[in-house]
Enzyme design. Structure first.
Site, PDB file in Angstrom:
ATOM      1  N   LYS A  37      -5.915  -6.676  -4.483  1.00 58.85           N
ATOM      2  CA  LYS A  37      -6.552  -6.318  -3.201  1.00 58.85           C
ATOM      3  C   LYS A  37      -6.191  -4.856  -2.944  1.00 58.85           C
ATOM      4  O   LYS A  37      -5.084  -4.539  -2.498  1.00 58.85           O
ATOM      5  CB  LYS A  37      -6.023  -7.240  -2.087  1.00 58.85           C
ATOM      6  CG  LYS A  37      -6.078  -6.690  -0.675  1.00 58.85           C
ATOM      7  CD  LYS A  37      -7.483  -6.510  -0.146  1.00 58.85           C
ATOM      8  CE  LYS A  37      -7.449  -5.923   1.276  1.00 58.85           C
ATOM      9  NZ  LYS A  37      -7.341  -4.439   1.274  1.00 58.85           N
ATOM     10  N   GLU A  64      -8.529  -0.581   1.773  1.00 57.35           N
ATOM     11  CA  GLU A  64      -9.896  -0.683   2.280  1.00 57.35           C
ATOM     12  C   GLU A  64     -10.690   0.588   1.998  1.00 57.35           C
ATOM     13  O   GLU A  64     -11.908   0.531   1.808  1.00 57.35           O
ATOM     14  CB  GLU A  64      -9.897  -0.900   3.805  1.00 57.35           C
ATOM     15  CG  GLU A  64      -9.045  -2.040   4.302  1.00 57.35           C
ATOM     16  CD  GLU A  64      -7.567  -1.689   4.345  1.00 57.35           C
ATOM     17  OE1 GLU A  64      -6.884  -1.982   3.351  1.00 57.35           O
ATOM     18  OE2 GLU A  64      -7.092  -1.131   5.346  1.00 57.35           O
ATOM     19  N   GLY A  88       3.166   0.122   0.190  1.00 56.12           N
ATOM     20  CA  GLY A  88       2.609   0.541   1.470  1.00 56.12           C
ATOM     21  C   GLY A  88       3.730   0.853   2.447  1.00 56.12           C
ATOM     22  O   GLY A  88       4.825   1.243   2.033  1.00 56.12           O
ATOM     23  N   GLU A 144       7.374  -1.828  -2.516  1.00 54.97           N
ATOM     24  CA  GLU A 144       7.607  -0.393  -2.775  1.00 54.97           C
ATOM     25  C   GLU A 144       7.084   0.306  -1.534  1.00 54.97           C
ATOM     26  O   GLU A 144       5.877   0.369  -1.308  1.00 54.97           O
ATOM     27  CB  GLU A 144       6.876   0.015  -4.062  1.00 54.97           C
ATOM     28  CG  GLU A 144       7.395   1.301  -4.665  1.00 54.97           C
ATOM     29  CD  GLU A 144       6.714   2.529  -4.104  1.00 54.97           C
ATOM     30  OE1 GLU A 144       7.317   3.164  -3.213  1.00 54.97           O
ATOM     31  OE2 GLU A 144       5.602   2.839  -4.536  1.00 54.97           O
ATOM     32  N   LEU A 145       7.998   0.812  -0.679  1.00 59.01           N
ATOM     33  CA  LEU A 145       7.612   1.202   0.684  1.00 59.01           C
ATOM     34  C   LEU A 145       7.749   2.703   0.910  1.00 59.01           C
ATOM     35  O   LEU A 145       7.760   3.476  -0.044  1.00 59.01           O
ATOM     36  CB  LEU A 145       8.445   0.376   1.678  1.00 59.01           C
ATOM     37  CG  LEU A 145       8.419  -1.142   1.400  1.00 59.01           C
ATOM     38  CD1 LEU A 145       9.350  -1.888   2.331  1.00 59.01           C
ATOM     39  CD2 LEU A 145       7.002  -1.694   1.495  1.00 59.01           C
ATOM     40  N   CYS A 196       4.752   8.822  -1.493  1.00 59.27           N
ATOM     41  CA  CYS A 196       5.967   8.176  -0.992  1.00 59.27           C
ATOM     42  C   CYS A 196       7.228   8.927  -1.421  1.00 59.27           C
ATOM     43  O   CYS A 196       8.236   8.852  -0.726  1.00 59.27           O
ATOM     44  CB  CYS A 196       6.020   6.716  -1.410  1.00 59.27           C
ATOM     45  SG  CYS A 196       5.792   6.474  -3.163  1.00 59.27           S
ATOM     46  N   GLU A 255       9.023   9.096   8.624  1.00 55.19           N
ATOM     47  CA  GLU A 255       8.304   9.660   7.485  1.00 55.19           C
ATOM     48  C   GLU A 255       6.957  10.215   7.965  1.00 55.19           C
ATOM     49  O   GLU A 255       6.168   9.471   8.553  1.00 55.19           O
ATOM     50  CB  GLU A 255       8.049   8.517   6.495  1.00 55.19           C
ATOM     51  CG  GLU A 255       7.158   8.893   5.349  1.00 55.19           C
ATOM     52  CD  GLU A 255       6.714   7.675   4.549  1.00 55.19           C
ATOM     53  OE1 GLU A 255       6.544   6.591   5.129  1.00 55.19           O
ATOM     54  OE2 GLU A 255       6.524   7.830   3.346  1.00 55.19           O
TER      55      GLU A 255
HETATM   56  P1  NAD Z   1      -0.867   1.229   6.942  1.00 58.36           P
HETATM   57  O1  NAD Z   1       0.443   0.540   6.991  1.00 58.36           O
HETATM   58  O2  NAD Z   1      -1.868   0.916   7.995  1.00 58.36           O
HETATM   59  O3  NAD Z   1      -1.585   0.933   5.549  1.00 58.36           O
HETATM   60  C1  NAD Z   1      -0.957   1.185   4.305  1.00 58.36           C
HETATM   61  C2  NAD Z   1      -1.527   0.209   3.283  1.00 58.36           C
HETATM   62  O4  NAD Z   1      -1.103  -1.106   3.606  1.00 58.36           O
HETATM   63  C3  NAD Z   1      -3.043   0.159   3.260  1.00 58.36           C
HETATM   64  O5  NAD Z   1      -3.439   0.314   1.935  1.00 58.36           O
HETATM   65  C4  NAD Z   1      -3.443  -1.213   3.781  1.00 58.36           C
HETATM   66  O6  NAD Z   1      -4.468  -1.792   3.000  1.00 58.36           O
HETATM   67  C5  NAD Z   1      -2.201  -2.021   3.621  1.00 58.36           C
HETATM   68  N1  NAD Z   1      -1.994  -2.946   4.723  1.00 58.36           N
HETATM   69  C6  NAD Z   1      -2.053  -2.666   6.041  1.00 58.36           C
HETATM   70  N2  NAD Z   1      -1.777  -3.770   6.761  1.00 58.36           N
HETATM   71  C7  NAD Z   1      -1.559  -4.770   5.873  1.00 58.36           C
HETATM   72  C8  NAD Z   1      -1.215  -6.150   5.991  1.00 58.36           C
HETATM   73  N3  NAD Z   1      -1.016  -6.731   7.197  1.00 58.36           N
HETATM   74  N4  NAD Z   1      -1.063  -6.848   4.867  1.00 58.36           N
HETATM   75  C9  NAD Z   1      -1.224  -6.292   3.666  1.00 58.36           C
HETATM   76  N5  NAD Z   1      -1.545  -4.992   3.483  1.00 58.36           N
HETATM   77  C10 NAD Z   1      -1.703  -4.253   4.575  1.00 58.36           C
HETATM   78  O7  NAD Z   1      -0.557   2.780   6.936  1.00 58.36           O
HETATM   79  P2  NAD Z   1      -1.478   4.050   6.653  1.00 58.36           P
HETATM   80  O8  NAD Z   1      -1.664   4.803   7.927  1.00 58.36           O
HETATM   81  O9  NAD Z   1      -2.686   3.695   5.859  1.00 58.36           O
HETATM   82  O10 NAD Z   1      -0.513   4.813   5.677  1.00 58.36           O
HETATM   83  C11 NAD Z   1       0.630   5.472   6.134  1.00 58.36           C
HETATM   84  C12 NAD Z   1       1.871   4.694   5.971  1.00 58.36           C
HETATM   85  O11 NAD Z   1       1.786   3.851   4.861  1.00 58.36           O
HETATM   86  C13 NAD Z   1       3.005   5.638   5.719  1.00 58.36           C
HETATM   87  O12 NAD Z   1       3.960   5.457   6.714  1.00 58.36           O
HETATM   88  C14 NAD Z   1       3.558   5.289   4.380  1.00 58.36           C
HETATM   89  O13 NAD Z   1       4.900   4.910   4.430  1.00 58.36           O
HETATM   90  C15 NAD Z   1       2.819   4.081   3.953  1.00 58.36           C
HETATM   91  N6  NAD Z   1       2.284   4.242   2.606  1.00 58.36           N
HETATM   92  C16 NAD Z   1       3.166   4.200   1.598  1.00 58.36           C
HETATM   93  C17 NAD Z   1       2.718   4.336   0.323  1.00 58.36           C
HETATM   94  C18 NAD Z   1       3.664   4.315  -0.834  1.00 58.36           C
HETATM   95  O14 NAD Z   1       3.298   4.792  -1.885  1.00 58.36           O
HETATM   96  N7  NAD Z   1       4.828   3.717  -0.687  1.00 58.36           N
HETATM   97  C19 NAD Z   1       1.366   4.515   0.093  1.00 58.36           C
HETATM   98  C20 NAD Z   1       0.483   4.542   1.161  1.00 58.36           C
HETATM   99  C21 NAD Z   1       0.959   4.386   2.437  1.00 58.36           C
END
Ligand code: NAD
Length: 483
Positions: free
Chosen positions: A177, A180, A230, A252-253, A286, A384
């Site tokens: 998955k 989006e 994420g 992996e956060l 990240c 962050e």
């Molecule tokens: P976000 O938390 O809204 O989304 C990040 C990702 O998580 C998206 O790809 C989304 O599909 C997924 N997601 C969101 N809610 C979810 C849920 N309830 N269940 C499963 N997946 C879900 O944040 P954002 O504004 O898109 O991105 C910024 C934040 O996300 C940052 O704070 C950063 O830490 C984190 N991020 C981290 C990485 C990484 O490589 N570790 C990558 C992208 C984003």
């Protein structure tokens, strides 16, 4: 013009155009234009994907490592061939410059090759017995079972590639998955695996609202492993859900990587590397170097040179102009997050020395920004930014710098620059992070483990750990049949 694919789900070996839950817009973040409609999977389609992954698991897990390697190698070769076209889709979906997109994809090729080879290479071990009736004590690594792979948008090919390759190499089946906003990149990657001969049901692709989809897939008794990249907030929610259902979970956060620049560093080299690496992918990485802790003796020079480089970075629509060095942020919400960080500066809370503003356009652009001396309790120092904002703080002793570096709950990457061998050893040992880079800012390669500690998650992807993450450890103790 970018050849953007017609978006589909992929379930049980079939490409499916209609989503049970309707469609969602895919937006080019550089222009704000809707470039595609993406089908959203509903509960019956998710159940079909779960059934496919469950049904395909016995046969796939029984294939030899050599067979799985052959398929993964073909997938990697197809990905290499298709990199120029896939890179255009990456740029259209999330805005990174074409050269960075190509680099991401060719890096993914190497990751798939390495993990595919692990399928042939990774054996178990024989543990000496204590005599008596025992003949052998054998430890093997067994595929866990169907895996749910949840990936973000910042590396829309590399992160799915790492998870798919680890799962399939280990003998697991998978449901991907992706984020989006980057469904096209994920689809083109999945096509490489399908065209390479991955059997029906072994790899499935679903799109839609992340919360309900993750809940459905994680709770299913079919799922045995959940791998998520994420934010920390979402990682904690998913971890709690996975624990409720006794599923293996790999988060992996986020991170907020410190960079210590000692008075013993090669300053010119350090400042150039730091200022160019910080704004790669518009800071949406990240492991992005972000909190720069600089020896007071060289602080003013570092700030001035860093800001000068940041101020010259060419920002724009990378899909329309190959000379652009930094594209847009991936979402409007990321721009709002940058504004909040900058709003918490001024007075004694930090000085914006370059950038600090939204770039007016239909896309989601924010200037490369440098904050000098952000206050210890400012938003920048605690959260962050995940965007093009760097903060620079002076320190007096190297111990003080380590104290500031280790003061957050994050612990993904940390970096340091020092030409003093003892100091470099001290820094490598005392920085609390899953990955530490000394005198360089790269902490990732196909062969090495990638992961964090604390609020940055646990476990590793990549390297042999990226294969073992999709296995259970099993012991077989074999004894004499009689007498
Ligand atoms: P976000 O938390 O809204 O989304 C990040 C990702 O998580 C998206 O790809 C989304 O599909 C997924 N997601 C969101 N809610 C979810 C849920 N309830 N269940 C499963 N997946 C879900 O944040 P954002 O504004 O898109 O991105 C910024 C934040 O996300 C940052 O704070 C950063 O830490 C984190 N991020 C981290 C990485 C990484 O490589 N570790 C990558 C992208 C984003």
């Amino acid at each position: 013009m970018t050849a953007y694919p017609t978006l589909k789900l992929f379930i049980a070996g079939q490409w499916i155009e209609a989503g049970e839950a309707g469609t969602m817009d895919v937006v080019n973040p550089a222009t704000g234009a809707v470039i595609a409609q993406c089908p959203k999977a509903g509960p019956a389609q998710l159940d079909a994907a779960l059934k496919a992954a469950g049904d395909a698991f016995p046969a796939w897990s029984a294939t030899s490592g050599a067979e799985r390697h052959a398929i993964l190698r073909r997938a990697a070769d197809l990905l290499r061939e298709r990199a120029p076209e896939i890179a255009k889709v990456v740029t259209a979906e999330m805005g990174k410059p074409r050269a960075q997109a190509v680099g991401e994809i060719t890096g993914s090729v190497d990751v798939i090759h390495f993990l595919g080879e692990e399928a042939k290479r990774r054996g178990g071990r024989l543990i000496p017995t204590r005599g008596n009736q025992l003949i052998a004590q054998m430890v093997t690594h067994e595929p866990i079972g169907p895996a749910v792979l949840l990936t973000p948008w910042n590396f829309p090919v590399n992160l799915p590639a790492k998870k798919i390759a680890g799962a399939l190499a280990a003998g697991c089946t998978a449901i991907l998955k992706p984020a989006e906003n980057t469904p096209g990149s994920a689809q083109l990657l999945v096509e490489c695996f399908v065209d390479a001969g991955v059997p029906a049901g072994v790899l499935n692709l679903v799109h839609g609202d992340p919360g309900p989809i993750a809940e459905h897939l994680v709770a299913s008794p079919v799922t045995r492993k959940v791998s998520f990249t994420g934010s920390t907030a979402v990682g904690k929610q998913l971890g709690a859900l996975a624990a409720t259902h006794m599923k293996r979970f790999a988060p992996e956060l986020g991170g907020h990587a410190p960079v210590i620049v000692s008075k013993h560093a090669d300053l010119a080299r350090a400042v150039t590397m730091c200022a160019t690496t910080k704004f790669r992918n518009a800071g949406q990485v990240c492991v992005s170097p972000t909190r720069f802790l600089v020896a007071r003796e060289v602080y003013d020079q570092f700030v001035a040179e860093f800001a000068a480089i940041a101020g010259k970075i060419k920002v724009g629509d990378a899909g329309a102009d190959e000379s652009v060095e930094m594209g847009p942020l991936a979402h409007a919400r990321r721009v709002a997050a940058m504004e909040q960080v900058v709003a918490d500066t001024g007075g004694n809370r930090g000085e914006v020395v370059t950038g600090g503003s939204v770039i007016e356009s239909t896309g989601y652009f924010f200037q490369p920004t440098v904050i000098a001396n952000p206050a210890p309790d400012s938003r920048f120092m605690l959260e962050e930014p995940f965007g093009p904002i760097a903060g620079i703080v002076p320190f007096d002793t190297i111990e003080d710098a380590v104290g500031i570096a280790n003061s957050l709950r994050y612990g993904l990457a940390a970096y340091a620059f020092s030409g003093n061998l003892d100091e470099a050893h001290y820094l490598g040992k005392s920085l609390r992070a899953g990955m530490v880079g000394i005198n360089q800012l790269i902490v990732s390669s196909p062969e090495t483990p990638f992961g964090g500690v604390g609020d940055s998650g646990f476990g590793s992807e990549g390297g042999e750990e990226g294969y073992l993450a999709f296995t259970d450890t099993k012991l077989v103790m074999l004894a004499k049949a009689g007498g």
